[in-house]
Design a protein around this motif. Structure first.
Motif, PDB file in Angstrom:
ATOM      1  N   GLY A   1     -76.894  54.130 -34.642  1.00  0.00           N
ATOM      2  CA  GLY A   1     -78.356  54.115 -34.568  1.00  0.00           C
ATOM      3  C   GLY A   1     -78.996  52.870 -35.137  1.00  0.00           C
ATOM      4  O   GLY A   1     -80.188  52.618 -34.914  1.00  0.00           O
ATOM      5  N   SER A   2     -78.236  52.061 -35.875  1.00  0.00           N
ATOM      6  CA  SER A   2     -78.824  50.853 -36.476  1.00  0.00           C
ATOM      7  C   SER A   2     -79.266  49.835 -35.434  1.00  0.00           C
ATOM      8  O   SER A   2     -80.105  48.982 -35.717  1.00  0.00           O
ATOM      9  N   VAL A   3     -78.715  49.921 -34.223  1.00  0.00           N
ATOM     10  CA  VAL A   3     -79.145  49.024 -33.144  1.00  0.00           C
ATOM     11  C   VAL A   3     -80.643  49.191 -32.871  1.00  0.00           C
ATOM     12  O   VAL A   3     -81.299  48.260 -32.388  1.00  0.00           O
ATOM     13  N   PHE A   4     -81.204  50.348 -33.203  1.00  0.00           N
ATOM     14  CA  PHE A   4     -82.622  50.599 -32.967  1.00  0.00           C
ATOM     15  C   PHE A   4     -83.511  50.181 -34.139  1.00  0.00           C
ATOM     16  O   PHE A   4     -84.734  50.259 -34.039  1.00  0.00           O
ATOM     17  N   HIS A   5     -82.910  49.744 -35.232  1.00  0.00           N
ATOM     18  CA  HIS A   5     -83.677  49.459 -36.447  1.00  0.00           C
ATOM     19  C   HIS A   5     -83.926  47.979 -36.701  1.00  0.00           C
ATOM     20  O   HIS A   5     -84.882  47.631 -37.403  1.00  0.00           O
ATOM     21  N   LEU A   6     -83.048  47.118 -36.195  1.00  0.00           N
ATOM     22  CA  LEU A   6     -83.104  45.693 -36.521  1.00  0.00           C
ATOM     23  C   LEU A   6     -83.405  44.858 -35.286  1.00  0.00           C
ATOM     24  O   LEU A   6     -82.914  45.173 -34.199  1.00  0.00           O
TER      25      LEU A   6
END
Length: 248
Positions: free
Chosen positions: A150-155
């Motif tokens: 899910g980090s692909v959606f945060h940075l």
């Protein structure tokens, strides 16, 4: 309810497993409750929600339209051994320009798991952005997406030519570090500048020499045992947290 793998929608979903079709449609496929909810909560545009028959709809979906598919259709579009009955087609998003102080740069990192893990670690360490150089595995590869958790959606994650981008970063007062073994200083011996960009390289050959030449500093992690080197995602994690700790 879609019950045939020959359905035109199913064929389009399966095409998203190929980079050229992701680029053609400007979209990619995610699967599993966590990843779909992360895309939803992060305000990425979800073009389609796909639900396997018999799956209970998550409450956070609200009134969003869904497409129901049979078990064998759902299995045909997913790659995990135990799919959770939910997938989504998500529109790619241009990263927003913002104030940046901590950046990690990837030069020809080719393993999807390594890229995903580095993105997840950079997110956890509070980095501001990621830059992917030419030759790095596609950001929207399904294994990369899963590994990011899910980090692909945060940075903000940028695709750049590093030979052009690194000089530009230096003009913007970034100190550029290259993680390499030859002619490098131990990472603990360097003061952390206010603005730093860390370059990490290919699993086998490291950073390209022409990219290393653009760096302000070469840094390495001491090896105390007999291993020749560290996995790139492990080494990156050590360096990212060292930089992050100095920021506090």
């Amino acid at each position: 309810m879609i019950t045939s793998v020959q359905n035109s929608k199913v064929k389009e979903w399966n095409k998203l497993k190929k980079k050229k079709d992701r680029e053609r449609t400007n979209s990619f496929l995610v699967e599993g409750n966590h990843l779909v909810q992360e895309a939803y909560d992060s305000n990425w545009n979800i073009k389609e929600i796909i639900i396997e028959e018999g799956t209970v709809l998550p409450s956070w979906l609200g009134n969003k339209d869904v497409t129901y598919v049979s078990d064998h259709v759902f299995k045909s579009i997913t790659d995990t051994k135990t799919p959770q009955g939910i997938a989504a087609v998500v529109e790619m998003k241009e990263p927003s320009q913002q104030e940046l102080n901590r950046i990690v740069i990837l030069d020809t990192v080719q393993d999807p798991g390594n890229l995903g893990t580095i993105i997840r670690t950079a997110d956890a360490a509070g980095f501001d952005a990621i830059i992917l150089g030419d030759g790095t595995v596609d950001l929207y590869n399904e294994k990369v997406i899963r590994s990011t958790q899910g980090s692909v959606f945060h940075l903000p994650i940028f695709q750049k030519n590093l030979h052009n981008e690194i000089p530009s970063l230096k003009e913007r007062a970034f100190q550029v570090w290259a993680s390499t073994l030859e002619g490098a200083k131990a990472y603990t011996n360097l003061p952390i500048p206010d603005k730093v960009a860390l370059i990490v390289g290919n699993e086998g050959s490291g950073i390209q020499p022409s990219i290393i030449d653009l760096a302000d500093e070469k840094v390495h992690i001491p090896i105390y045992g007999q291993a020749e080197s560290l996995n790139v995602s492990v080494a990156t994690g050590i360096l990212l947290y060292h930089i992050a700790n100095q920021k506090k």
